[in-house]
Write a protein that holds these residues in place. Sequence first.
Motif: not given
Length: 545
Positions: A217, A223, A241, A243, A268
């Motif tokens: 991340g 992450t 991802c 995040d 996020k």
Amino acid sequence: SVHTDEEDEDTTTINSTVNEMESNSDVDDEIDRDEFNVEVTLHLILLMDSKKSEDLESKIPTLRHITLNHGRKTVSAVALDRGGGRIATGGLDYDVKLWDFGGMAASLQSFRTVTPCESHQIKSLQFSATGDKILVASGSAQAKVLDRDGMEIMECVKGDQYLTDMASTKGHVAMLHRACWDPFINEEFMTCCDDGTLRLWDVNNSKKHKTVIKTKGTDGRKTIPTTCTYSKGRRLVAGGCQDGSLQLWDPKKPLVRPAILIKGAHVKGSDVSSIAFRASGQVLASRACDDTLKLWDVRSIAKPLFVADNLMNLYPMTSCLFSPDETFLATGTSIRKGKGNGSLVFYDTTHFNKIQEINIPDASIVSCLWHDKINQIMIGCSNGDIRLYFDPLRSVKGAKLCASKSTRKTDGIVMNVKPIVITPHALPMFREGKPKNAKKQEDKDRKDPIASRKPELPVTGPGKGGRVTSGGSLSAYIVKNLATDHIKNFQEEDARAAILKHAESAKDDPYWIAPAYAVTQPKPIFAEPEDDEKEEHEKKKFKPS
């Protein structure tokens, strides 16, 4: 100059519109004429935009559709081979079903059902470029490769879950999210997992991954990548991802840091459910569980080219796609049970206008696919259905082969009834009785020991017909009686007296023991019984039975 029929039709439409507006307007001076020209121009712009929208909508093959049923649970993955003749569908019921357009009858049934990953939900399916292999990613840590008939070819090795450095393990150690084939190398594929890595594999080596990529991340911590894909133009590896970031790597360079990092592409904590590239590899679309669909240019990542919001997404595997000619961008929407209709939404990639929306009653659209060769759209729904949309004129083969088949007509119900022959003048031995109803016939059979198969009753008293009262066989009866007689005689006879009765004959004609002791003990000595032993012996001998 050469004019097409469409241009002539547009010219005719414009002229008729202007003449109609002039006839309805009273133009006296130059100022009125200028206002009239502005009004005509605006009207023509709206008219042309509406006509273009209708032309774009006609390119989407959604005039007709057929429905396949995978099961009762959500269809989370759909795949079509390169030729468009075979379908693979996977769902949250752990099953993968295979369908063949050429051999499918009007009943629309799959020809094979397999459970490749036991009790793990299917996350993604994809045919290889040659169409001879199917890549399966499930909730387990091991991806599998099947042949086009559903037989297992290869299974990735599972890593060591007790190692903290994921680069040191030979495989994944947690749940997979997605797997996809390399568009340039037929034998290689990529997987992403909850252990915070993307791994590149070779089909010919299942014992260890080829390359591992760690996703990190913005704060440098691990992450989880929730989706992955390859670009077609520039050879890039992309991952979305948890995040909210989009990370792209160049396999020709070291894979320590991403070549392109789009921070905060989505909210996020919301899973990125799908990433799709244009053929050039410069533009990508991302779909996430923050209810948005975004279009990005990898050369300028400061802000997205287009954002479509309020597109509810409840499934972490919801797809987004580009049309084969890259004119449209499409994605599915989700609904909560009993609260509306899910839809497949199409956007124009030039002006980013919503072109069309296909509604599915009481179901969410999770997986979708637009096949370029047969020009048909395939979607998987949360109610277990798979819908294939096609245009009778623009589409070829595929679902059209099944839709053109008629349902086979079945004959009426055939019952085999035993014929009744009535012969009133037949002899009594050949005469058949009158037919009775089932109840009366059953009662009659109950009285017949042979027809009702009545078991034999136990024998009482003396045995007969080879059966004895003991309940066993004849041999068991004989053995039991012999043993009883032997025990009875043994209890009544004194063992010492039984031996001593042979003493006189042994003395007169010694054979066994006397010759051996003739020198050392010529006269045999026998132990005399004690008084207690005599009393016990007498009690046993005369014990009443």
